[in-house]
Design an enzyme around this catalytic site. Structure first.
Site, short mmCIF file in Angstrom:
data_model
loop_
_atom_site.label_atom_id
_atom_site.label_comp_id
_atom_site.label_asym_id
_atom_site.label_seq_id
_atom_site.Cartn_x
_atom_site.Cartn_y
_atom_site.Cartn_z
N CYS A 39 0.82 -1.18 0.13
CA CYS A 39 -0.04 0.06 0.12
C CYS A 39 1.01 1.24 -0.01
O CYS A 39 1.99 1.11 0.37
CB CYS A 39 -0.84 0.12 1.28
N ARG A 85 1.14 1.73 -5.92
CA ARG A 85 1.53 0.69 -4.81
C ARG A 85 0.20 -0.03 -4.45
O ARG A 85 0.17 -0.92 -3.68
CB ARG A 85 2.26 1.53 -3.59
N TRP A 126 -3.91 -1.76 -1.43
CA TRP A 126 -3.88 -2.73 -2.01
C TRP A 126 -4.26 -4.07 -1.22
O TRP A 126 -3.55 -4.52 -0.38
CB TRP A 126 -2.51 -3.16 -2.62
N ASN A 183 0.97 -0.21 6.10
CA ASN A 183 1.68 -0.98 4.62
C ASN A 183 2.20 -2.19 5.27
O ASN A 183 3.07 -2.30 6.03
CB ASN A 183 2.34 -0.15 3.86
N GLY A 184 1.72 -3.54 4.65
CA GLY A 184 2.01 -4.66 5.23
C GLY A 184 0.91 -5.72 5.72
O GLY A 184 -0.12 -5.58 5.60
N GLU A 215 8.24 -20.70 -19.87
CA GLU A 215 8.24 -19.17 -19.19
C GLU A 215 9.22 -18.19 -19.75
O GLU A 215 9.08 -17.01 -20.17
CB GLU A 215 7.89 -19.26 -17.60
N LYS A 267 8.73 -15.12 -21.86
CA LYS A 267 9.51 -13.52 -21.11
C LYS A 267 10.29 -12.85 -22.36
O LYS A 267 10.23 -11.86 -22.62
CB LYS A 267 10.33 -13.70 -20.14
N GLU A 312 8.26 -11.49 -25.06
CA GLU A 312 7.08 -10.61 -25.32
C GLU A 312 8.02 -9.25 -25.00
O GLU A 312 7.24 -8.25 -25.35
CB GLU A 312 6.19 -11.09 -23.92
N HIS A 332 13.89 -34.71 -31.47
CA HIS A 332 12.69 -35.13 -32.26
C HIS A 332 12.39 -33.76 -33.20
O HIS A 332 11.24 -33.77 -33.87
CB HIS A 332 11.43 -35.55 -31.47
N LYS A 382 -2.10 -5.54 -19.70
CA LYS A 382 -1.82 -6.14 -18.50
C LYS A 382 -2.75 -6.88 -18.09
O LYS A 382 -2.65 -7.93 -17.55
CB LYS A 382 -1.76 -5.03 -17.52
C1 F6R Z 1 2.89 -12.74 -19.45
C2 F6R Z 1 1.67 -12.39 -18.79
C3 F6R Z 1 0.38 -13.13 -19.37
C4 F6R Z 1 -0.51 -13.30 -18.56
C5 F6R Z 1 -1.93 -13.68 -19.15
C6 F6R Z 1 -2.98 -14.25 -18.05
O1 F6R Z 1 3.94 -12.00 -18.96
O2 F6R Z 1 1.61 -11.55 -17.86
O3 F6R Z 1 0.79 -14.17 -20.12
O4 F6R Z 1 -0.06 -14.42 -17.44
O5 F6R Z 1 -2.23 -12.75 -19.89
O6 F6R Z 1 -3.20 -13.24 -17.30
P1 F6R Z 1 -3.61 -13.41 -15.75
O7 F6R Z 1 -2.66 -14.37 -15.03
O8 F6R Z 1 -3.95 -12.07 -15.19
O9 F6R Z 1 -5.02 -14.33 -15.84
#
Ligand code: F6R
Length: 607
Positions: free
Chosen positions: A2, A27, A74, A98-99, A480, A484, A487, A503, A602
């Protein structure tokens, strides 16, 4: 996580608090509030939702006064609501926090037995009761009352406390959560981070662990929890406001990579039950006699966490596991029913595909357990059980701390199930719990060794493709790592099960292809080393992620990044960190828009 701010001086506090909070919304942004002292009493104004809602409320209900505290939340304990918003006021005492207070349940019971009445579901309100109680029990002043109350709480916190009866004093305390004091001329500030006060002052004192600070108009006094005064020279902040928001890091993603030890520690707080060699899922008790199968559903990075979940749940609880993309699950008329526990994993808690997959599973009679980083988001609300990771808001689009805390949530779920099916012995559970507790320090060890990874990233940053290989629970980490990298750097990358390489993908290998191989200590170590040798025999460049103390691996690799040893089941939580860092530094080398990569959002609320 927070945002907190306090002001004391001769100017109107509210505009300063709101100005600070507007810099702290990253935050937390599910609710906000202020408490401002004026002529003998403080006025609390708070509101669920974004800060703009509070600003609107304050235009109708102004809070004049020259001393006040403000908070942007948060949620961790208690859903986002007006009542759960900070500041919490008990009698003359206003508190922002916060915490996480780890022993909040025991304290709530104790205080209720002594007659305390609670008006929120938060852990923070407990602290307001403790301070008010300490004053009625004879503490001579606010500072002493706060000090006595601190002795009763366990957990991570930064508190700022104000009393209607002691105008002219703000008392703040810190343990694990950030706290900084800003020094003005005839006025002073306290905040969770410098961003909040940078427009007012650049002279600051960083409060250290186990310290309290008494903030008055004409000066501040630092002390330890015993009341012993400490002195520290103020520092002058030279960061720009934008740099400060990122904690001095170049990007939110790098800041969030570095926040992972803290995020993991916060996600473990209150969930480890060493007394019974068990975990607590915040009161959720799953009846394993009714669970014949576990089905993970998720998208993207959360899908990779779910794939690790297959190893954890099958390994520790011996319950069969399926893992599916939410977008596939919902459209294939899945065979799912009352014997299934569907685990929906989503950092945002809003992903539409995951939401629709939950609806499908519920319609067919399955019970749904959601793991989310956002309290009261649509997915946890839709589920039968909601378990929250405590990563705090993730601003960088590429998920990092949300992923590692999801792995923690899944590991806790697997231990919970394993203890109840009987397949996880007390002794093994105890070992795993000890390893979980040790993880944050091991993670710190990795994230603080960025220079080597940055140098590797520079060397391979011009490559046009990368391959990531891993076996067992390292395979999802290979996926993963590839996700990363693509993207944020826009370099094509593929993750493969190491044994599958021969293969097909082996045809890709030449001297231009960097191959990242996850090869920590474990049963498939030798097999993976053989795959690595196959890559090298074809002039591929090998970057190995290996366990510290592995003296053999250097002979088979061009570069070795070492990680500390941990339990086999928890290795993915460590091996993913160098991959996040490698992607970050490659993207930084290429100069891409790391925090907002092209075409990505996001929260994905479209199908
Ligand atoms: C990649 C990333 C996305 C999310 C995906 C699902 O870095 O963040 O692949 O993981 O869009 O999103 P959530 O977890 O919010 O359902």
């Amino acid at each position: 996580m927070c945002g907190i701010i306090g002001y004391i001086g001769s100017r109107q506090a509210t505009p300063i608090l709101i100005g600070g909070l507007s810099k702290l919304e990253y935050r937390g942004y599910d609710s906000a509030g202020v408490s401002v002292w004026n002529e003998g009493a403080s006025r609390v104004v708070r509101c669920r939702g974004k800060l703009s809602g509070l600003v609107e409320k304050l235009t109708k209900e102004p809070a004049p006064g020259t001393m006040g505290i403000g908070h942007t939340r948060w949620a961790t304990h208690g859903r986002p609501s007006d009542e759960n918003s900070h500041p919490h006021k008990v009698g003359p005492i206003s508190v922002i926090h916060n915490g996480i207070i780890e022993n909040h349940l025991a304290l709530r019971q104790e205080l209720s037995a002594a007659g305390a009445k609670f008006s929120s579901e938060t852990d923070t309100e407990i602290f307001a009761h403790l301070v008010a109680h300490a004053l009625t029990a004879g503490a001579p002043d606010l500072t002493t009352a706060v000090r006595r109350s601190l002795l009763k709480v366990r957990g991570s916190y930064a508190f700022v406390v104000m009393s209607d009866k002691e105008p002219g004093t703000l008392v703040a305390a810190k343990n694990s959560s950030p706290l900084v004091v800003g020094l003005g001329d005839g006025e002073n500030y306290v905040a969770s981070d410098v961003t909040a006060i940078l427009s007012e002052t650049r002279r600051v004192i960083f409060v250290e662990e186990g310290e309290m600070v008494v903030v008055k108009r004409d000066g501040v006094t630092l002390m330890d929890f015993e009341g012993k005064v400490r002195t520290r020279e103020p520092k002058t902040i030279t960061w720009s406001a934008v740099q400060a928001e990122k904690g001095g890091f170049k990007h939110y993603m790098l800041k969030e990579i570095h926040e992972q030890p803290r995020a993991v520690a916060d996600t473990l707080v209150g969930r480890i039950d060493l007394e019974h060699d068990d975990v607590s899922l915040d009161g959720i008790e799953l009846d394993v006699s009714k669970i014949k199968r576990v089905i993970f559903i998720a998208c993207g990075t959360s899908y990779h966490a779910s794939m690790v979940g297959e190893f954890l749940v099958e390994g520790l609880a011996r319950i069969p596991v399926d893992v599916d993309f939410a977008s596939e699950f919902r459209y294939r008329d899945p065979i799912v029913g009352p014997g299934d526990l569907v685990v929906a994993v989503s950092q945002s808690g809003e992903t539409l595909d995951t939401m629709e997959a939950i609806r499908e599973a519920k319609k067919k009679g399955a019970q749904v357990f959601a793991i989310s980083n956002v309290v009261e988001a649509s997915i946890p609300r839709l589920a039968d059980h909601a378990f929250y990771t405590h990563a705090g808001p993730e601003i960088g689009v590429a998920s990092t701390k949300a992923f590692t805390t999801q792995l923690i949530g899944i590991a806790l779920l697997a231990i919970h199930l394993g203890r109840r099916t009987g397949s996880l012995s007390k002794e093994r559970a105890r070992e795993l719990l000890a390893e979980l507790i040790a993880l944050p320090n091991k993670m710190r060890d990795i994230v603080e060794s960025g220079a080597q990874i940055q140098a590797i990233a520079r060397r391979y940053g011009n490559a046009t493709g990368f391959l990531f290989l891993g076996r067992g629970s390292q395979f999802p980490i290979a996926l993963e790592g590839a996700l990363k990298l693509k993207e944020i750097s826009y370099i094509h990358a593929e993750g493969y099960a190491a044994g599958e390489m021969k293969h097909g993908p082996i045809a890709l290998i030449d001297e231009h292809l960097p191959v990242v191989v996850l090869v920590p200590r474990g049963p498939s170590y030798e097999k993976t080393v053989s795959n690595l040798a196959e890559v090298r025999a074809r002039q591929g460049k090998v970057i190995a992620i290996a366990t510290r103390g592995d003296n053999e691996i250097g002979g088979h690799s061009d570069d070795v990044i070492v990680i500390p040893d941990t339990a086999l089941e928890l290795q993915p939580i460590l091996t993913v960190l160098p991959l996040q860092m490698l992607s970050y530094y490659v993207a930084d080398f290429k100069g891409t828009d790391i925090d907002q990569p092209r075409n990505l959002a996001k929260s994905v609320t479209v199908e």
